[in-house]
Design a protein around this motif. Structure first.
Motif, mmCIF file in Angstrom:
data_model
loop_
_atom_site.group_PDB
_atom_site.id
_atom_site.type_symbol
_atom_site.label_atom_id
_atom_site.label_comp_id
_atom_site.label_asym_id
_atom_site.label_seq_id
_atom_site.Cartn_x
_atom_site.Cartn_y
_atom_site.Cartn_z
ATOM 1 N N PRO A 1 0.633 -1.306 -0.188
ATOM 2 C CA PRO A 1 0.107 -0.149 -0.196
ATOM 3 C C PRO A 1 0.707 0.889 -0.066
ATOM 4 C CG PRO A 1 0.120 -0.996 2.016
ATOM 5 C CD PRO A 1 0.659 -1.813 1.342
ATOM 6 N N LEU A 2 0.246 2.412 -0.812
ATOM 7 C CA LEU A 2 0.662 3.813 -1.285
ATOM 8 C C LEU A 2 0.906 4.531 0.336
ATOM 9 C CD1 LEU A 2 0.906 4.413 -4.801
ATOM 10 C CD2 LEU A 2 3.016 3.420 -3.042
ATOM 11 N N TYR A 3 -0.948 4.348 0.697
ATOM 12 C CA TYR A 3 -0.968 4.867 2.457
ATOM 13 C C TYR A 3 -1.418 3.941 3.135
ATOM 14 C CZ TYR A 3 -1.406 8.201 -2.360
ATOM 15 O OH TYR A 3 -0.104 8.326 -3.140
ATOM 16 N N ASP B 1 -4.337 9.894 4.009
ATOM 17 C CA ASP B 1 -3.532 10.420 3.941
ATOM 18 C C ASP B 1 -3.105 10.449 2.142
ATOM 19 O OD1 ASP B 1 -2.233 9.822 6.805
ATOM 20 O OD2 ASP B 1 -2.762 7.831 5.943
ATOM 21 N N VAL B 2 -3.825 10.206 1.204
ATOM 22 C CA VAL B 2 -3.885 10.903 0.208
ATOM 23 C C VAL B 2 -3.380 12.150 -0.885
ATOM 24 C CG1 VAL B 2 -4.267 10.393 -2.299
ATOM 25 C CG2 VAL B 2 -4.841 9.045 -0.680
ATOM 26 N N PRO B 3 -3.071 13.222 -1.160
ATOM 27 C CA PRO B 3 -2.030 14.362 -1.284
ATOM 28 C C PRO B 3 -3.131 14.607 -1.995
ATOM 29 C CG PRO B 3 -0.413 13.033 -1.560
ATOM 30 C CD PRO B 3 -0.729 12.138 -1.260
ATOM 31 N N ALA B 4 -3.678 16.015 -1.384
ATOM 32 C CA ALA B 4 -4.394 16.223 -2.573
ATOM 33 C C ALA B 4 -4.118 16.678 -4.469
ATOM 34 C CB ALA B 4 -5.332 17.921 -2.371
ATOM 35 N N THR B 5 -2.622 16.708 -4.577
ATOM 36 C CA THR B 5 -2.533 17.343 -5.908
ATOM 37 C C THR B 5 -2.564 15.945 -5.865
ATOM 38 O OG1 THR B 5 -0.226 17.084 -4.793
ATOM 39 C CG2 THR B 5 -1.124 18.770 -5.968
ATOM 40 N N GLU B 6 -2.271 14.833 -6.129
ATOM 41 C CA GLU B 6 -2.488 13.340 -6.440
ATOM 42 C C GLU B 6 -3.725 13.264 -6.216
ATOM 43 O OE1 GLU B 6 -0.513 11.209 -7.152
ATOM 44 O OE2 GLU B 6 -1.190 9.269 -7.420
ATOM 45 N N MET B 7 -4.481 13.234 -5.736
ATOM 46 C CA MET B 7 -6.054 13.427 -5.794
ATOM 47 C C MET B 7 -6.240 13.961 -6.654
ATOM 48 S SD MET B 7 -8.573 11.482 -4.043
ATOM 49 C CE MET B 7 -8.338 11.320 -2.511
ATOM 50 N N LYS B 8 -6.319 14.817 -7.189
ATOM 51 C CA LYS B 8 -7.015 16.162 -8.368
ATOM 52 C C LYS B 8 -6.512 14.960 -9.765
ATOM 53 C CE LYS B 8 -8.388 19.407 -6.136
ATOM 54 N NZ LYS B 8 -10.347 19.156 -5.756
ATOM 55 N N HIS C 1 -9.416 3.237 -7.292
ATOM 56 C CA HIS C 1 -7.994 3.351 -7.194
ATOM 57 C C HIS C 1 -7.497 3.583 -6.115
ATOM 58 C CE1 HIS C 1 -4.236 4.853 -8.874
ATOM 59 N NE2 HIS C 1 -4.268 6.279 -8.314
ATOM 60 N N PHE C 2 -7.194 4.483 -5.327
ATOM 61 C CA PHE C 2 -7.358 5.115 -4.330
ATOM 62 C C PHE C 2 -7.363 3.400 -3.074
ATOM 63 C CE2 PHE C 2 -6.703 9.175 -5.802
ATOM 64 C CZ PHE C 2 -5.138 9.108 -5.494
ATOM 65 N N SER C 3 -8.863 3.435 -2.962
ATOM 66 C CA SER C 3 -8.600 1.698 -1.685
ATOM 67 C C SER C 3 -8.059 0.421 -2.073
ATOM 68 C CB SER C 3 -10.271 1.926 -1.402
ATOM 69 O OG SER C 3 -10.482 0.822 -3.144
ATOM 70 N N ASP D 1 -8.107 -0.196 3.591
ATOM 71 C CA ASP D 1 -9.571 0.006 2.327
ATOM 72 C C ASP D 1 -8.789 -1.653 1.812
ATOM 73 O OD1 ASP D 1 -10.783 1.358 3.076
ATOM 74 O OD2 ASP D 1 -9.461 3.058 1.689
ATOM 75 N N GLN D 2 -7.375 -2.319 2.165
ATOM 76 C CA GLN D 2 -7.405 -3.328 0.926
ATOM 77 C C GLN D 2 -7.252 -4.636 1.719
ATOM 78 O OE1 GLN D 2 -2.822 -3.042 0.940
ATOM 79 N NE2 GLN D 2 -3.318 -2.353 -0.761
ATOM 80 N N PRO D 3 -8.008 -5.980 0.954
ATOM 81 C CA PRO D 3 -8.068 -7.114 1.934
ATOM 82 C C PRO D 3 -7.365 -7.478 2.222
ATOM 83 C CG PRO D 3 -8.105 -6.911 -0.706
ATOM 84 C CD PRO D 3 -8.236 -5.610 -0.427
ATOM 85 N N TYR D 4 -7.593 -7.961 3.533
ATOM 86 C CA TYR D 4 -6.454 -8.267 4.444
ATOM 87 C C TYR D 4 -5.549 -9.754 3.782
ATOM 88 C CZ TYR D 4 -4.327 -10.588 8.376
ATOM 89 O OH TYR D 4 -2.882 -10.673 9.790
#
Lengths: 197, 197
Positions: free
Chosen positions: A105-107, A112-119, A150-152, A158-161
């Motif tokens: 996972p990245l976050y 924790d996802v930066p707004a710029t990345e989200m946009k 994408h982010f989950s 949010d990842q499946p364990y």
């Protein structure tokens, strides 16, 4: 039996009871802080608010190394040193570390996802939806779903364990919060893979 | 004795010799890649340039955990899997990890300090030197010295090595480059301490 006044204060602040009750609990536990805390928990004497809102400041730094090719650091916080030393808690930290090694996972979570990345990702998906000829009135909804997915996929909670893909890592942590009776927060993760850019 | 063609190619690209020489070396080593490479090194058959310029792509991710309160990840690269598995090399990685846990460097070397951070610190020291009433013609030199000191204290390679403060970590790595006969690069470090902001 002498009781340490600092322990009394600490027990008070951790449990939310008054000084007198904290002192009494410590006396009954023969001055042993952890025993007193455990006894108070068992009796349901702690007055703290909902677990999710209590401050998690103790905890553990976990490390995991896979084959000298992947390394992971995680900080997992709980409320007391007592729980930080508990086997269930240290086991949880190890499980999370191994999951991070495997699923990369990245976050920790969406927050924790930066707004710029989200946009940036939103824009990419919007352009894709347009060029795919999706109907205008649907685009917002479609993009919303794509961004969420994408982010989950990239957020630990949010990842499946990996050891039980029927639940998310977030659910697995919640299960342990219930077991341990303390708020638990995965605060940050780092993953390093040999040779990655 | 059969020789694996992929091994021949790999040996060729690692040592810089021709295919025929690489094949011959492998045959003489009974097909054992590591033995062939070692033999070629001993004979000085490798044509690669100065060690410092050779590409370091193999290596190890090292982890270190101090008392569940400090965690460290380091990536240390070398040129071959052969050296990556060598005890001297893995020992070096462990030493570096422990040093990072103890001395908390922020960067591997000066090259990793972001320009904005460098400028910020320069500005602070320049203001300090001015307000201290240092002579104008000396300020550049003074600031230069202060900036150098500030960052060398925060760069792994410039820090005094904890187990032998008479040498820097950089010197210690160089010592091991000489021992192992391969370029070694500390590529990145991460350090996580419980409860830090």
């Amino acid at each position: 039996m002498g009781v340490n006044i600092d322990d009394v204060k600490r027990l008070k602040s951790l449990t939310g009871v008054g000084l007198t009750d904290a002192k009494k609990a410590l006396e009954e536990a023969g001055g042993d802080f952890d025993k007193a805390l455990e006894a108070m928990r068992k009796k349901g004497l702690t007055k703290a608010d909902k677990r999710g809102e209590r401050e998690a400041r103790a905890g553990v730094i976990g490390t995991y190394n896979h084959d000298s090719r992947i390394g992971v650091l995680v900080e997992v916080n709980c409320e007391t040193d007592f729980v930080a030393r508990n086997e269930i808690f240290t086991g949880l930290v190890k499980d999370i570390s191994m999951h991070v090694a495997a699923s990369a996972p990245l976050y920790v979570s969406l927050d924790d996802v930066p707004a710029t990345e989200m946009k940036k990702v939103e824009k990419e998906f919007a352009e894709k939806a347009k060029s795919d000829g999706k109907p205008k009135e649907m685009i917002d909804k479609i993009v919303d779903g794509m961004v969420k997915k994408h982010f989950s996929e990239r957020c630990l909670m949010d990842q499946p364990y990996i050891r039980n893909p029927d639940q998310t890592v977030g659910d697995y942590v919640k299960e342990n919060i219930a077991k341990l009776g303390e708020n638990i927060v995965v605060r940050r993760i780092t993953r390093m893979q040999l040779g990655e850019v």
